[in-house]
Design an enzyme around this catalytic site. Structure first.
Site, short mmCIF file in Angstrom:
data_model
loop_
_atom_site.label_atom_id
_atom_site.label_comp_id
_atom_site.label_asym_id
_atom_site.label_seq_id
_atom_site.Cartn_x
_atom_site.Cartn_y
_atom_site.Cartn_z
NE ARG A 46 -10.60 -26.45 -25.65
CZ ARG A 46 -10.90 -26.61 -26.95
NH1 ARG A 46 -10.05 -26.22 -27.88
NH2 ARG A 46 -12.04 -27.15 -27.32
CE1 TYR A 98 7.67 -24.65 -7.43
CE2 TYR A 98 6.96 -25.91 -9.34
CZ TYR A 98 6.70 -25.38 -8.09
OH TYR A 98 5.48 -25.57 -7.51
CG ASP A 170 10.85 -20.65 -14.16
OD1 ASP A 170 10.43 -19.52 -13.82
OD2 ASP A 170 10.37 -21.71 -13.72
C1 LIG Z 1 5.79 -22.00 -8.66
C2 LIG Z 1 6.82 -22.13 -9.72
C3 LIG Z 1 6.59 -22.87 -10.90
C4 LIG Z 1 5.29 -23.64 -11.12
O1 LIG Z 1 4.22 -22.80 -11.27
P1 LIG Z 1 2.70 -23.15 -10.86
O2 LIG Z 1 1.99 -21.89 -11.16
O3 LIG Z 1 2.71 -23.54 -9.41
O4 LIG Z 1 2.31 -24.31 -11.74
C5 LIG Z 1 7.57 -22.90 -11.86
N1 LIG Z 1 8.75 -22.25 -11.68
C6 LIG Z 1 9.01 -21.55 -10.57
C7 LIG Z 1 10.32 -20.86 -10.44
C8 LIG Z 1 8.07 -21.47 -9.56
O5 LIG Z 1 8.36 -20.77 -8.45
#
Ligand SMILES: *Cc1c(COP(=O)(O)O)cnc(C)c1O
Length: 383
Positions: A46, A98, A170
């Site tokens: 971890r 998202y 993101d």
């Molecule tokens: C899929 C996605 C997430 C979330 O990610 P997971 O791996 O499903 O937890 C966050 N931001 C964007 C832009 C995504 O496409």
């Protein structure tokens, strides 16, 4: 070192124990110590695992950052970023994040006293107007989902830093091959490595990259304390995926551009959303901060909901599925799938209606994808 060289070599020297050329999957929870406290840098998986370390190093290098941290999912990585905040802190977030990020902000962090205001982050004026004295974080996604809106990262960073807030980007859709937000002043980049980074729809993972030492330490503390780490095999799958990221993103981008061009002007099509089209309202900005325009294309069909359903029913190569970023092409109806939890009037205001289809364009042969599009468009003319 340039991008693909880094993707293939950073953190991936031959294994010191065995000479293995490829980073092994260190499928172990614990590490034997020679004397109490005397070990080779790893104690418990971890806290740290050599396969994960390799992934974290290469992620940092590709984003042009100092520190990378890998997580069990994109949302686990986002939770770790949000752990930097305290009750009373405020977030200005893009309204087209998202869906899972919006749920995390509204349903998990809002009840803990960390509030969010959602704005059209395509407009820096709207972002600025939402900033209050308690704002500690701006959170954007560019290009966004499903309408491929673009946020000016440099401008958003300037607004954040005027008020002592952090800019989080993101970068899942663009990937570091096409866009490196840290270069434009972002403080933290987050990823769902489930998508293009992994690239083969066979793993769920997340990541954070930052060049800020203090932030990295705090997030690393949280990573170990809260424990949402990826296992060795999942880390290895993402590590393998990243080696071909450049090749895949070039192909995703060129296929998507050709499909967007094909859709524009077809009588069955009402509008096409792709930042690479010169008609996209933020095309120039996208061209300034991205090296190409990625593999996501959205299209609104002229025949409304019935046409969209006929179109999806007719597609053969594009699978009807959520998610994105794999080598295979996918199609989805955001209003009924990824964005079904968004209240209907909000969907209508944002243009996510029953006729809007989102395509994750894969890296199959373009001619086959175009044939599939052609047949599906033809089917919509008879509804
Ligand atoms: C899929 C996605 C997430 C979330 O990610 P997971 O791996 O499903 O937890 C966050 N931001 C964007 C832009 C995504 O496409």
């Amino acid at each position: 070192m340039r991008f693909s060289t880094a993707a293939i070599h950073v953190g991936q020297e031959p294994d010191t124990a065995t000479g293995a050329t490829i980073v092994p999957i260190y499928q172990t929870s614990t590490f034997t110590q020679s004397m109490p406290g005397e070990h080779l840098g790893y104690e418990y998986s971890r806290s740290g695992n050599p396969t994960r370390t390799a992934l974290e190093k290469v992620l940092a290098a590709l984003e042009g950052g100092e520190h990378g941290l890998a997580f069990a999912s994109g949302l686990a990585a986002e939770t770790a970023v949000l752990s930097l905040l305290r009750p009373g802190d405020h977030i200005v977030a893009a309204e087209d994040l998202y869906g899972g990020t919006i749920r995390l902000l509204r349903r998990i962090f809002e009840p803990l006293g960390i509030s969010s205001t959602f704005v059209d982050a395509g407009s820096l004026d709207a972002v600025e107007a939402a900033i209050s004295p308690s704002t500690r974080m701006l959170w954007v996604e560019t290009p966004s989902n499903p309408l491929l809106n673009i946020t000016d990262i440099r401008g958003a960073a300037a607004l954040a830093h005027e008020t002592d807030a952090l800019l989080v980007v993101d970068n899942t859709f663009a990937t570091p091959y096409l866009q490196r937000p840290l270069e434009f002043g972002a403080d933290i980049v987050v990823h769902s490595t489930t998508k293009y980074a992994g690239g083969h729809s066979d793993v769920v993972g997340g990541a954070i990259v930052t060049s800020d030492e203090t932030l990295a330490e705090r997030i690393a503390f949280y990573q170990n304390a809260a424990g949402a780490v990826p296992g060795p095999f999942d880390s290895w799958l993402v590590l393998r995926g990243l080696k071909t990221l450049a090749l895949r993103m070039r192909m995703h981008s060129s296929n998507a551009a050709a499909i967007a061009e094909r859709l524009v002007g077809d009588p069955a099509v009402d509008s096409v959303y792709y930042p690479g089209l010169t008609t996209h309202p933020a095309h120039d900005l996208a061209a300034a901060q991205m090296d190409a325009f990625g593999g996501m294309v959205s299209v609104r069909l002229a025949g409304g909901g019935p046409a969209a359903r006929a179109f999806l029913g007719e597609l053969k190569l594009f699978s009807l599925a959520e998610s994105l970023g794999g080598v295979e092409s996918l199609a989805s109806l955001p209003a009924a799938m990824t964005h079904a939890s968004v209240p209907e009037e909000e969907r209508a205001r944002r243009g996510i209606d029953d006729a809007l289809i989102r395509l994750s364009v894969g890296i199959e042969d373009l001619e086959d994808l175009l044939d599939d599009m052609g047949h599906a468009l033809e089917a919509t003319r008879h509804v």
